[in-house]
Motif scaffolding. Structure first.
Motif, PDB file in Angstrom:
ATOM      1  N   ALA A  57       0.831  -1.203   0.000  1.00  0.00           N
ATOM      2  CA  ALA A  57       0.000   0.000   0.000  1.00  0.00           C
ATOM      3  C   ALA A  57       0.865   1.253   0.000  1.00  0.00           C
ATOM      4  O   ALA A  57       0.562   2.241  -0.699  1.00  0.00           O
ATOM      5  CB  ALA A  57      -0.932  -0.015   1.207  1.00  0.00           C
ATOM      6  N   ALA A  58       1.959   1.232   0.748  1.00  0.00           N
ATOM      7  CA  ALA A  58       2.855   2.389   0.783  1.00  0.00           C
ATOM      8  C   ALA A  58       3.528   2.613  -0.569  1.00  0.00           C
ATOM      9  O   ALA A  58       3.711   3.756  -1.015  1.00  0.00           O
ATOM     10  CB  ALA A  58       3.903   2.201   1.881  1.00  0.00           C
ATOM     11  N   VAL A  59       3.925   1.526  -1.237  1.00  0.00           N
ATOM     12  CA  VAL A  59       4.502   1.645  -2.583  1.00  0.00           C
ATOM     13  C   VAL A  59       3.492   2.297  -3.522  1.00  0.00           C
ATOM     14  O   VAL A  59       3.828   3.197  -4.322  1.00  0.00           O
ATOM     15  CB  VAL A  59       4.937   0.268  -3.119  1.00  0.00           C
ATOM     16  CG1 VAL A  59       5.268   0.336  -4.607  1.00  0.00           C
ATOM     17  CG2 VAL A  59       6.142  -0.243  -2.347  1.00  0.00           C
ATOM     18  N   ALA A  60       2.239   1.839  -3.426  1.00  0.00           N
ATOM     19  CA  ALA A  60       1.205   2.405  -4.300  1.00  0.00           C
ATOM     20  C   ALA A  60       0.958   3.873  -3.992  1.00  0.00           C
ATOM     21  O   ALA A  60       0.766   4.695  -4.911  1.00  0.00           O
ATOM     22  CB  ALA A  60      -0.081   1.592  -4.143  1.00  0.00           C
ATOM     23  N   VAL A  61       0.994   4.245  -2.704  1.00  0.00           N
ATOM     24  CA  VAL A  61       0.800   5.648  -2.332  1.00  0.00           C
ATOM     25  C   VAL A  61       1.939   6.511  -2.883  1.00  0.00           C
ATOM     26  O   VAL A  61       1.719   7.603  -3.442  1.00  0.00           O
ATOM     27  CB  VAL A  61       0.695   5.790  -0.804  1.00  0.00           C
ATOM     28  CG1 VAL A  61       0.750   7.268  -0.383  1.00  0.00           C
ATOM     29  CG2 VAL A  61      -0.601   5.166  -0.313  1.00  0.00           C
ATOM     30  N   GLY A  62       3.177   6.020  -2.724  1.00  0.00           N
ATOM     31  CA  GLY A  62       4.328   6.760  -3.244  1.00  0.00           C
ATOM     32  C   GLY A  62       4.268   6.921  -4.750  1.00  0.00           C
ATOM     33  O   GLY A  62       4.528   8.013  -5.301  1.00  0.00           O
ATOM     34  N   ALA A  63       3.920   5.829  -5.461  1.00  0.00           N
ATOM     35  CA  ALA A  63       3.821   5.902  -6.916  1.00  0.00           C
ATOM     36  C   ALA A  63       2.667   6.812  -7.341  1.00  0.00           C
ATOM     37  O   ALA A  63       2.762   7.556  -8.345  1.00  0.00           O
ATOM     38  CB  ALA A  63       3.638   4.501  -7.494  1.00  0.00           C
ATOM     39  N   GLY A  64       1.576   6.758  -6.579  1.00  0.00           N
ATOM     40  CA  GLY A  64       0.448   7.636  -6.897  1.00  0.00           C
ATOM     41  C   GLY A  64       0.791   9.099  -6.684  1.00  0.00           C
ATOM     42  O   GLY A  64       0.406   9.965  -7.494  1.00  0.00           O
ATOM     43  N   TRP A  65       1.513   9.414  -5.614  1.00  0.00           N
ATOM     44  CA  TRP A  65       1.973  10.794  -5.363  1.00  0.00           C
ATOM     45  C   TRP A  65       2.824  11.285  -6.524  1.00  0.00           C
ATOM     46  O   TRP A  65       2.636  12.394  -7.030  1.00  0.00           O
ATOM     47  CB  TRP A  65       2.779  10.793  -4.061  1.00  0.00           C
ATOM     48  CG  TRP A  65       3.267  12.141  -3.614  1.00  0.00           C
ATOM     49  CD1 TRP A  65       4.185  12.939  -4.233  1.00  0.00           C
ATOM     50  CD2 TRP A  65       2.861  12.855  -2.455  1.00  0.00           C
ATOM     51  NE1 TRP A  65       4.415  14.075  -3.549  1.00  0.00           N
ATOM     52  CE2 TRP A  65       3.593  14.069  -2.422  1.00  0.00           C
ATOM     53  CE3 TRP A  65       1.970  12.609  -1.422  1.00  0.00           C
ATOM     54  CZ2 TRP A  65       3.464  15.009  -1.416  1.00  0.00           C
ATOM     55  CZ3 TRP A  65       1.835  13.536  -0.410  1.00  0.00           C
ATOM     56  CH2 TRP A  65       2.566  14.732  -0.407  1.00  0.00           C
ATOM     57  N   TRP A  66       3.748  10.434  -6.914  1.00  0.00           N
ATOM     58  CA  TRP A  66       4.643  10.785  -8.031  1.00  0.00           C
ATOM     59  C   TRP A  66       3.843  10.990  -9.324  1.00  0.00           C
ATOM     60  O   TRP A  66       4.105  11.911 -10.104  1.00  0.00           O
ATOM     61  CB  TRP A  66       5.668   9.670  -8.193  1.00  0.00           C
ATOM     62  CG  TRP A  66       6.871  10.032  -8.994  1.00  0.00           C
ATOM     63  CD1 TRP A  66       7.056  11.141  -9.771  1.00  0.00           C
ATOM     64  CD2 TRP A  66       8.072   9.265  -9.113  1.00  0.00           C
ATOM     65  NE1 TRP A  66       8.291  11.122 -10.369  1.00  0.00           N
ATOM     66  CE2 TRP A  66       8.949   9.970  -9.976  1.00  0.00           C
ATOM     67  CE3 TRP A  66       8.506   8.056  -8.578  1.00  0.00           C
ATOM     68  CZ2 TRP A  66      10.213   9.507 -10.311  1.00  0.00           C
ATOM     69  CZ3 TRP A  66       9.769   7.580  -8.906  1.00  0.00           C
ATOM     70  CH2 TRP A  66      10.616   8.300  -9.760  1.00  0.00           C
ATOM     71  N   SER A  67       2.824  10.157  -9.555  1.00  0.00           N
ATOM     72  CA  SER A  67       1.999  10.283 -10.762  1.00  0.00           C
ATOM     73  C   SER A  67       1.212  11.592 -10.760  1.00  0.00           C
ATOM     74  O   SER A  67       1.049  12.247 -11.810  1.00  0.00           O
ATOM     75  CB  SER A  67       1.034   9.091 -10.848  1.00  0.00           C
ATOM     76  OG  SER A  67       1.738   7.876 -10.982  1.00  0.00           O
TER      77      SER A  67
END
Length: 556
Positions: free
Chosen positions: A38-48
């Motif tokens: 979930a944290a990986v997805a949050v980080g990638a989503g922030w970057w996106s």
């Protein structure tokens, strides 16, 4: 072109948000893996989101702020991916607080550096960095390169961790790990394509790659249930149990062993292969034949001979097939039962010894009981045992199975050695004992087999004749008297005469109410008549009818 690229990043952000929410809601039972995903997805989503703002043609001020605001997302993504890779490769692993604190140092620092960049310009420098303008003219500073090297280094560590986990995984689980490993390589592939201008307009392809990574991993972890089944089951169960677990392929090669089995195999065969995985199970076990174990499932006991010891194993074999029914081999679960079997054998031997001792004790007890009922000098029944036998004979003579006629009566002979005191006075007590022993032998020879012969006391003997009436008892008594009067029967070892004659009293009864002591008293009375009638004779009691009637009347 800008709006289209921005929409791609927005779609990536939506996908990352979906993965993050799904992973968080399904974290029960796999908390570390799901939370880090979930944290990986949050980080990638922030970057996106940041990339979408930059690609969408926002103003210089918004684009400049976005360029600096991306670093918290990147730091979270790198940290979470490192934890995710380790938790996938080792199912029972969870990070310590100290490790998480160390991993959080760089993201916090780079976020602080990014927030204060207009003052020191360590992250970006160039025209407009102080005023947050013209971000397209900014150049990378030393802090950027340090952050980039650190981030790519941790990402590489995570990928290597996944690769090692895939390589060390059992053969039956390698395809499961492969999907996770390939998912981690998607960002690398996207960046390679970007380098060769295969993705026009995508200036920041990395968040898109990690969005795809998160989606694939979520599918592998939650839909295929890989992490919950393979690593956790193996790490928490197989590796930690004390039994020996060996997975053998259909061609007899070792696919996997748990630590307990590895230690056992090497202790039994120190000269075996250095790496057990892939080696022949028979050679690794020192010639132990496993061919029949590969044929089916079941339990079997086997003896394994090692270089310095022999071990008894209790083996359970189970067929291993995939969901398509393809034979993958067999799982052998062994347990060392050498000590337990030895204890069982020792217990059986101890029980056998105990049984033998109990049998010996029973023989001794019976012997002691027999000795307690015997006269120590003559070996005949003693007085107490005679009375018990007489009572049993009288009861049996009138029982349901008692015969009619003479067989329904019981007779006794009271035998006394004439002038026995003179024998003791003249030749000594040893000579008297010899006379008694000789008379005991004669009585046993002359009387019927069912007769009870015993020493009544002193020089008196009592003979119980079950089923004999007065006439039959008198005949036996006369035979005894005649044999005793013969010189050979009464001579000592040196030929000197000892006792010459005996006196015998006879009594019999057919009454069901008769008492044993009354019958003995009657025989003793007849013996008294014989001794006062000149000795060396037989006297028969006239009858017990009157005495027995008086005794019955007294009891009534």
């Amino acid at each position: 072109m800008g709006p289209l690229v921005a929409s791609v990043y927005v779609a990536s952000a939506i996908l990352c948000t979906t993965v993050a929410v799904y992973a968080w809601r399904n974290r029960v039972g796999r908390a570390v893996t799901a939370t880090s995903l979930a944290a990986v997805a949050v980080g990638a989503g922030w970057w996106s989101v940041v990339a979408a703002l930059q690609a969408g043609g926002a103003g210089d001020a918004v684009s400049a702020v976005a360029s600096l605001a991306v670093y918290p997302g990147i730091g979270l993504l790198v940290l979470a991916f490192t934890v995710l890779a380790r938790s996938v490769a080792t199912g029972d692993w969870s990070p310590s607080r100290r490790l998480l604190a160390l991993l959080a140092v760089e993201p916090v620092l780079v976020t602080a550096v990014a927030a204060t960049n207009p003052w020191h310009r360590l992250l970006y420098h160039g025209p407009g960095t102080g005023e947050l303008a013209t971000p397209q003219l900014w150049e990378h500073g030393p802090a950027f390169w340090v952050h980039t090297a650190y981030s790519y280094g941790l990402l590489l560590v995570g990928m290597v961790t996944l690769a090692v986990g895939w390589w060390k995984a059992p053969q039956v689980f390698r395809r499961q790990y492969l999907s996770v490993l390939l998912a981690s390589l998607v960002p690398v592939a996207v960046n390679v394509l970007s380098v060769f201008d295969a993705l026009p307009g995508l200036t920041q392809p990395t968040p898109l790659g990690f969005a795809a990574t998160g989606a694939i991993m979520a599918w592998a972890i939650f839909r295929q249930d890989l992490i919950a089944f393979a690593p956790v089951a193996r790490a928490l169960v197989v590796d930690r149990i004390g039994e020996y677990v060996i997975v053998v392929s259909p061609d007899g090669r070792i696919l996997d062993v748990n630590p307990a089995a590895d230690r056992f195999v090497r202790s039994m065969n120190p000269g075996g292969p250095a790496t057990l995985l892939g080696s022949s199970a028979s050679s690794a076990l020192g010639g132990f034949d496993v061919s029949d174990l590969l044929a089916g499932s079941g339990d079997v006991d086997r003896v394994v001979h090692g270089h310095d010891r022999t071990v008894e194993l209790q083996l359970s074999s189970s067929r291993l097939v995939d969901n398509r029914g393809v034979d993958l081999g067999v799982v052998l679960v062994g347990r060392d039962v050498t000590e337990a079997n030895e204890q069982r054998r020792e217990l059986a031997a101890a029980n056998e010894r105990l049984g033998e001792q109990l049998r010996t004790i029973e023989v001794l007890r019976a012997d002691l009981a027999e000795q307690a009922s015997r006269d120590p000098l003559t070996g005949l029944l003693n007085r107490r045992r005679l009375m018990v036998g007489l009572a049993e004979a009288m009861a049996a003579s009138h029982g349901p199975a008692a015969s009619v006629g003479p067989g329904g009566s019981v007779a006794v002979l009271m035998v006394d050695v004439d002038h026995f005191k003179q024998v003791n006075d003249r030749w000594g007590h040893r000579a008297g004992d010899e006379v008694l022993v000789q008379l005991a032998r004669l009585l046993c020879e002359v009387t019927p087999e069912d007769a009870l012969v015993g020493r009544w006391g002193g020089e008196e003997f009592l003979v119980v004749l079950p089923g004999a009436d007065t006439a039959a008892a008198a005949s036996v008594a006369e035979t005894v008297r005649a044999r005793c009067a013969e010189p050979p029967a009464c001579a000592s070892a040196d030929g000197a005469p000892r006792a010459r004659t005996v006196s015998i009293g006879v009594a019999a009864t057919r009454s069901p109410t008769g008492a044993p002591d009354m019958l003995v008293d009657a025989a003793d009375s007849a013996l008294y008549d014989a001794k006062h009638g000149g000795r060396d004779c037989v006297r028969v009691h006239p009858g017990l009818a009157a005495d027995e009637r008086r005794a019955a009347s007294a009891r009534t």
